[in-house]
Design an enzyme around this catalytic site. Structure first.
Site, mmCIF file in Angstrom:
data_model
loop_
_atom_site.group_PDB
_atom_site.id
_atom_site.type_symbol
_atom_site.label_atom_id
_atom_site.label_comp_id
_atom_site.label_asym_id
_atom_site.label_seq_id
_atom_site.Cartn_x
_atom_site.Cartn_y
_atom_site.Cartn_z
ATOM 1 N N LYS A 120 0.864 -1.186 0.000
ATOM 2 C CA LYS A 120 0.000 0.000 0.000
ATOM 3 C C LYS A 120 0.900 1.236 0.000
ATOM 4 O O LYS A 120 1.957 1.236 0.641
ATOM 5 C CB LYS A 120 -0.897 0.006 1.261
ATOM 6 C CG LYS A 120 -1.719 1.287 1.448
ATOM 7 C CD LYS A 120 -2.768 1.495 0.363
ATOM 8 C CE LYS A 120 -3.465 2.862 0.490
ATOM 9 N NZ LYS A 120 -4.370 3.144 -0.635
ATOM 10 N N CYS A 123 -2.506 9.570 -6.824
ATOM 11 C CA CYS A 123 -3.678 9.321 -5.976
ATOM 12 C C CYS A 123 -4.731 10.405 -6.204
ATOM 13 O O CYS A 123 -4.437 11.590 -6.060
ATOM 14 C CB CYS A 123 -3.310 9.293 -4.500
ATOM 15 S SG CYS A 123 -4.799 9.060 -3.497
HETATM 16 O O1 RRO Z 1 -5.833 5.478 -1.051
HETATM 17 C C1 RRO Z 1 -6.428 5.901 -2.059
HETATM 18 O O2 RRO Z 1 -7.439 6.613 -2.000
HETATM 19 C C2 RRO Z 1 -5.950 5.604 -3.416
HETATM 20 C C3 RRO Z 1 -4.635 5.752 -3.804
HETATM 21 BR BR1 RRO Z 1 -3.256 6.217 -2.638
HETATM 22 C C4 RRO Z 1 -4.287 5.561 -5.164
HETATM 23 O O3 RRO Z 1 -3.137 5.707 -5.612
HETATM 24 N N1 RRO Z 1 -5.273 5.228 -6.029
HETATM 25 C C5 RRO Z 1 -6.558 5.059 -5.632
HETATM 26 O O4 RRO Z 1 -7.433 4.741 -6.456
HETATM 27 N N2 RRO Z 1 -6.881 5.258 -4.313
#
Ligand code: RRO
Length: 307
Positions: free
Chosen positions: A45, A128
């Site tokens: 993650k 993100c």
């Molecule tokens: O954690 C998120 O909301 C998230 C991340 Br870091 C990302 O790179 N892509 C996504 O769809 N959600």
């Protein structure tokens, strides 16, 4: 014997499938489940300097073979992931995903990685879509260049970037020109397609940001393939492309490879199906390869035909 092994940078993998960052890779139990699976490897993650709880729930919603999320970068913090990787005998084959929330975070993240003696690769998340008040970094080309200048001045790791989808041919040209200036090991295309809106009954399906969130799964496959192919055509040969987006079946994996992917990441469908998806996709990919008489990925990678 059909060969589905692959290489990213100097690292060899016995197959070409792994998770996409964010899927089944936040906690120790989730990472262990990937480690014990038939995935070639895993990416963590996306880690930030400090642990984060993320956005309020509901923040993930699956519909059909697709999904919308606004997780908001929940994670256990860079120290947790570095500690987890320290105890992993295969750390050289792993991908550590990181994201600076503030530009000043990047030197601190890299310093921690250097101090930990981590030997694996880094996937710098420039895409993100779900941090309230923050744009997707890679849509700002100057900011992207500044982060890449920083990371390559501070780190000797094998580094790649996770890109958001681009939709304009000139943007493909401009971003590829920018990326080609750096000694990148890989580019991952694509992160979720930002700020869609999904309705469930009379309401938005997820709570944060008034329901806006990143789309994944089968609805993004044509965009994902376009980005994999566009970047494979434009990037230097030594920069590997990792495909992500819309993989439900082995046929989808096959198409990513046809477009130029060296490795394929699985997001929404991994969450739905669990790590048992990996042997299924391997079997289906090999069936698809046999249909066309291919015995290895090298036989058809980046060999898309035009009518
Ligand atoms: O954690 C998120 O909301 C998230 C991340 Br870091 C990302 O790179 N892509 C996504 O769809 N959600």
């Amino acid at each position: 014997m059909t060969n589905i092994s692959t290489t990213i940078g100097k690292v060899n993998f016995d197959n070409c499938l792994m998770n996409a960052a964010g899927i089944l890779c936040m906690s120790q139990a989730e990472l262990d489940s990937l480690k014990d699976s038939q995935a070639a490897t895993f990416v963590t993650k996306t880690a930030t300097l400090q642990a984060r709880p993320g956005n309020p729930e509901p923040r993930y919603y699956a519909f059909g073979d697709s999904s919308i999320n606004s997780m908001g970068l929940p994670n256990l913090g860079i120290d947790f992931y570095l500690d987890y990787l320290k105890h992993d005998a295969r750390q050289a084959q792993r991908f550590l995903s990181i994201a600076p929330i503030q530009p000043d975070d990047l030197p601190q993240l890299i310093e921690k990685i250097n101090q930990s003696h981590y030997q694996g690769m880094i996937e710098l998340n420039l895409s993100c879509p779900n941090i309230p008040g923050k744009p997707q970094t890679a849509y700002d080309f100057e900011q992207t260049a500044s982060l890449l200048d920083q990371i390559f001045s501070l780190s000797e790791h094998a580094i790649g970037v996770k890109l958001p989808p681009f939709f304009d041919l000139v943007h493909f040209d401009q971003m590829a020109d920018l990326l080609n200036r750096y000694p990148l090991t890989f580019v991952t295309c694509i992160n979720s397609l930002g700020n869609g809106l999904v309705i469930n009954e009379l309401s938005v399906a997820i709570k944060p940001k008034q329901g806006f969130g990143g789309l994944g799964g089968s609805i993004v496959k044509p965009t994902a393939l376009a980005n994999v192919h566009a970047f494979r055509q434009r990037l230097k040969d030594e920069i590997h492309v990792i495909g992500a987006g819309g993989v439900i079946t082995g046929r989808d994996v096959f198409e990513h490879i046809l477009c130029g992917a060296d490795m394929v990441q699985i997001g929404s469908q991994l969450l739905k199906e669990g790590p048992e998806i990996f042997p299924r996709l391997q079997t289906e990919l090999i069936e698809e390869m046999h249909r066309y008489g291919y015995q290895s990925l090298a036989d058809f990678r980046n060999q898309l035909k035009y009518i």
